[in-house]
Motif scaffolding. Structure first.
Motif, short mmCIF file in Angstrom:
data_model
loop_
_atom_site.label_atom_id
_atom_site.label_comp_id
_atom_site.label_asym_id
_atom_site.label_seq_id
_atom_site.Cartn_x
_atom_site.Cartn_y
_atom_site.Cartn_z
N ARG A 95 0.82 -1.22 0.00
CA ARG A 95 0.00 0.00 0.00
C ARG A 95 0.85 1.26 0.00
NH1 ARG A 95 -5.28 -2.22 -0.60
NH2 ARG A 95 -5.55 -3.93 0.86
N VAL A 96 2.11 1.16 -0.41
CA VAL A 96 2.94 2.35 -0.53
C VAL A 96 2.50 3.16 -1.73
CG1 VAL A 96 5.30 3.18 -0.95
CG2 VAL A 96 4.90 1.28 0.63
N THR A 97 2.14 2.48 -2.79
CA THR A 97 1.60 3.13 -3.99
C THR A 97 0.43 2.29 -4.49
OG1 THR A 97 2.18 4.02 -6.17
CG2 THR A 97 3.13 1.90 -5.59
N GLY A 98 -0.41 2.90 -5.29
CA GLY A 98 -1.57 2.20 -5.82
C GLY A 98 -1.35 1.77 -7.25
N PRO A 99 -2.04 0.74 -7.71
CA PRO A 99 -1.91 0.32 -9.10
C PRO A 99 -2.63 1.29 -10.04
CG PRO A 99 -3.57 -1.00 -8.01
CD PRO A 99 -2.99 -0.10 -6.95
N THR A 100 -2.16 1.39 -11.26
CA THR A 100 -2.87 2.18 -12.27
C THR A 100 -4.20 1.52 -12.61
OG1 THR A 100 -0.74 2.91 -13.17
CG2 THR A 100 -2.68 3.17 -14.57
N SER A 101 -4.20 0.21 -12.65
CA SER A 101 -5.43 -0.55 -12.85
C SER A 101 -5.29 -1.89 -12.16
CB SER A 101 -5.71 -0.75 -14.35
OG SER A 101 -4.67 -1.49 -14.97
N GLY A 102 -6.41 -2.56 -11.94
CA GLY A 102 -6.40 -3.83 -11.24
C GLY A 102 -6.67 -3.66 -9.76
N SER A 103 -6.69 -4.75 -9.04
CA SER A 103 -7.03 -4.71 -7.61
C SER A 103 -6.23 -5.75 -6.84
CB SER A 103 -8.52 -4.95 -7.41
OG SER A 103 -8.87 -6.26 -7.86
N VAL A 104 -6.06 -5.45 -5.53
CA VAL A 104 -5.37 -6.37 -4.62
C VAL A 104 -6.22 -6.54 -3.37
CG1 VAL A 104 -3.30 -6.78 -3.24
CG2 VAL A 104 -3.11 -5.62 -5.43
N LYS A 105 -6.45 -7.78 -2.96
CA LYS A 105 -7.15 -8.07 -1.71
C LYS A 105 -6.16 -8.71 -0.74
CE LYS A 105 -11.86 -8.68 -3.50
NZ LYS A 105 -13.00 -9.63 -3.64
N LEU A 106 -6.01 -8.10 0.43
CA LEU A 106 -5.13 -8.61 1.47
C LEU A 106 -5.97 -8.93 2.70
CD1 LEU A 106 -2.29 -5.95 1.14
CD2 LEU A 106 -2.29 -8.24 0.16
N ARG A 107 -5.89 -10.14 3.17
CA ARG A 107 -6.65 -10.56 4.34
C ARG A 107 -5.71 -10.71 5.53
NH1 ARG A 107 -8.97 -13.49 -0.02
NH2 ARG A 107 -11.17 -12.91 -0.35
N GLY A 108 -5.43 -9.61 6.21
CA GLY A 108 -4.54 -9.64 7.35
C GLY A 108 -3.64 -8.44 7.41
N ARG A 109 -2.97 -8.28 8.54
CA ARG A 109 -2.07 -7.15 8.75
C ARG A 109 -0.77 -7.39 8.00
NH1 ARG A 109 -0.55 -5.02 14.77
NH2 ARG A 109 0.12 -7.19 15.00
N VAL A 110 -0.25 -6.32 7.38
CA VAL A 110 0.94 -6.42 6.55
C VAL A 110 2.10 -5.67 7.21
CG1 VAL A 110 1.96 -5.89 4.31
CG2 VAL A 110 -0.45 -6.55 4.45
N ALA A 111 3.26 -6.31 7.28
CA ALA A 111 4.51 -5.64 7.69
C ALA A 111 5.47 -5.75 6.52
CB ALA A 111 5.10 -6.30 8.92
N SER A 112 6.12 -4.64 6.18
CA SER A 112 7.00 -4.66 5.01
C SER A 112 8.34 -4.03 5.35
CB SER A 112 6.36 -3.93 3.84
OG SER A 112 6.06 -2.59 4.18
N LEU A 113 9.37 -4.57 4.74
CA LEU A 113 10.72 -4.04 4.86
C LEU A 113 11.25 -3.89 3.44
CD1 LEU A 113 12.92 -3.18 6.82
CD2 LEU A 113 13.74 -5.53 6.84
#
Length: 427
Positions: A95-113
């Motif tokens: 979720r740092v940037t959004g897609p130009t098109s398309g979709s993403v479904k995330l079921r849960g908390r996200v941690a990123s490095l």
């Protein structure tokens, strides 16, 4: 088992060049097309993100129609060449940037490095950044208090925890950043190539932690790496990207084999024009090639072969000159380092440019069949590095045409030496 990540037709469009140049007119044009129910006009002229060819458009697709599903508890490796779209994909999933098109479904908390020290403030101490970064990632103060000692112990920077992080090395940065992300207890942990900054001991600890959170706690890990050995060891499946497109998604071993096969198509010889050759005004690397004992580029298992480099030495150069070759296999294992330590070329300037040829011969019956690369060529003058060139050439060692009755196909192990045996009855 339910999918924890569902990506449907993700695309990401970027504009090249200086930021803001012509964007107002482009935005108005986009708005006008959207108001009339028409497609974005700039998606029609955008090109694929191929760094090896010169494009005509200012718009490129960093990602194009990427679709995949990932189940809970999987460790998924995302591999591909530089510029394939790996980091862009992770930024969209984070979720740092959004897609130009398309979709993403995330079921849960996200941690990123995604980058070294993301979210760290250089003026704050390690302790203060731990609380700040943990809060940004969604941890409560009580949760951080409870895990504080464990996080610091894992990071290995206890002695410096009350020191401003601007005085940390890049390795210390990534140690603390990964420790915070790994102890967030996320359902999804996203890790980019930042682990390459850490030392071998910390990389091993990180890989163990990722395996623990996946197998022991049922969490999902997305792992971007150029270390194919880590991908094969750690991951349960993998995704291969190329020029912004998803080429394949399958088990880790088949994806790694597909990637290595596509990456090893380079020639077993390379040459440079003098003006663009790697090096300095003292010496430049003109060419490198690998060939068998008959002088042919194709090397069979059991063959001896040679690595040869030509170096142009300039008039300013005086003293000794040497060269070092680093050979690695397809899993990034270091096979050998070749350096003529006691056979340096002593050069005396006579006012002209001089070519020096270095040839290193590798004995027969040592190398196994497989994909290899000359990972590094270093030109040295005493202890000073004149040129340091990475991934110079790729080559294959193919199966021998002489059929071995006792063994068919690639042998186990990094090397395949021919042994001399003595077998006798002693009673």
């Amino acid at each position: 088992m339910q999918n924890i990540i569902e990506a449907k037709n993700i695309s990401k469009l970027y504009k090249l060049g200086v930021v803001s140049t012509g964007t107002l007119s482009h935005d108005l044009n986009r708005w006008w097309h959207k108001a009339r129910g028409k497609e974005d006009p700039y998606t029609l002229v955008a090109e694929s993100n191929n760094r090896e060819s010169k494009g005509e458009s200012d718009y490129v697709w960093s990602l194009r129609d990427i679709s995949f599903d990932i189940k809970a508890g999987e460790i998924v490796g995302i591999i591909g060449k530089n510029g394939a779209g790996k980091s862009t994909l992770l930024k969209i999933l984070s979720r740092v940037t959004g897609p130009t098109s398309g979709s993403v479904k995330l079921r849960g908390r996200v941690a990123s490095l995604l980058e070294v020290g993301t979210g760290f403030h250089p003026e704050l101490t390690g302790r203060e950044n731990l609380y700040l970064n943990g809060t940004i990632l969604g941890m409560t103060k009580k949760e951080i208090d409870r895990k504080f000692d464990e996080i610091v112990a894992f990071s290995g920077v206890e002695r410096y925890i009350d020191t401003p992080v601007k005085r940390y090395s890049s390795g210390m940065y990534v140690r603390l950043a990964f420790a915070v992300a790994a102890h967030l207890d996320p359902e999804i942990l996203i890790v980019d190539e930042v682990l390459a900054v850490g030392d071998a001991e910390f990389q091993k600890k990180c890989l163990g932690k990722m395996k623990q959170v996946s197998e022991g706690e049922g969490r999902t890990v997305l792992f971007v790496s150029h270390n194919m050995s880590a991908v094969k060891t750690l991951c349960t499946s993998a995704i291969l990207l190329q020029n912004g497109r998803l080429i394949n998604q399958s088990d880790n071993h088949s994806i790694v084999a597909q990637y290595l096969a596509s990456a090893s198509n380079a020639s077993s010889a390379v040459s440079f024009e003098e003006n663009n050759a790697p090096g300095t005004n003292l010496a430049k690397l003109l060419s490198v090639k690998i060939f068998n004992e008959q002088g042919h580029p194709e090397i069979e298992q059991g063959d001896g072969f040679s690595i040869e480099a030509e170096v142009l030495v300039h008039t300013q150069m005086q003293g000794d000159i040497s060269i070092t070759f680093h050979l690695r296999d397809e899993l990034d294992h270091l096979i050998f380092v070749a350096n003529p330590s006691f056979e340096k070329m002593v050069f005396e300037s006579d006012g002209t440019k001089t070519k020096i040829r270095f040839r290193c011969s590798v004995a027969a019956n040592i190398m196994n069949e497989g994909h290899y690369r000359l990972a590094r060529v270093i030109i040295l003058n005493s202890i000073n590095v004149i040129a340091n060139v990475d991934d110079v050439i790729f080559f294959n060692i193919v199966p021998s045409r002489i059929k071995n009755i006792s063994w068919q196909g690639q042998k186990e192990g990094i090397v395949a030496p021919k042994f001399n045996w003595q077998i006798e009855q002693i009673n």
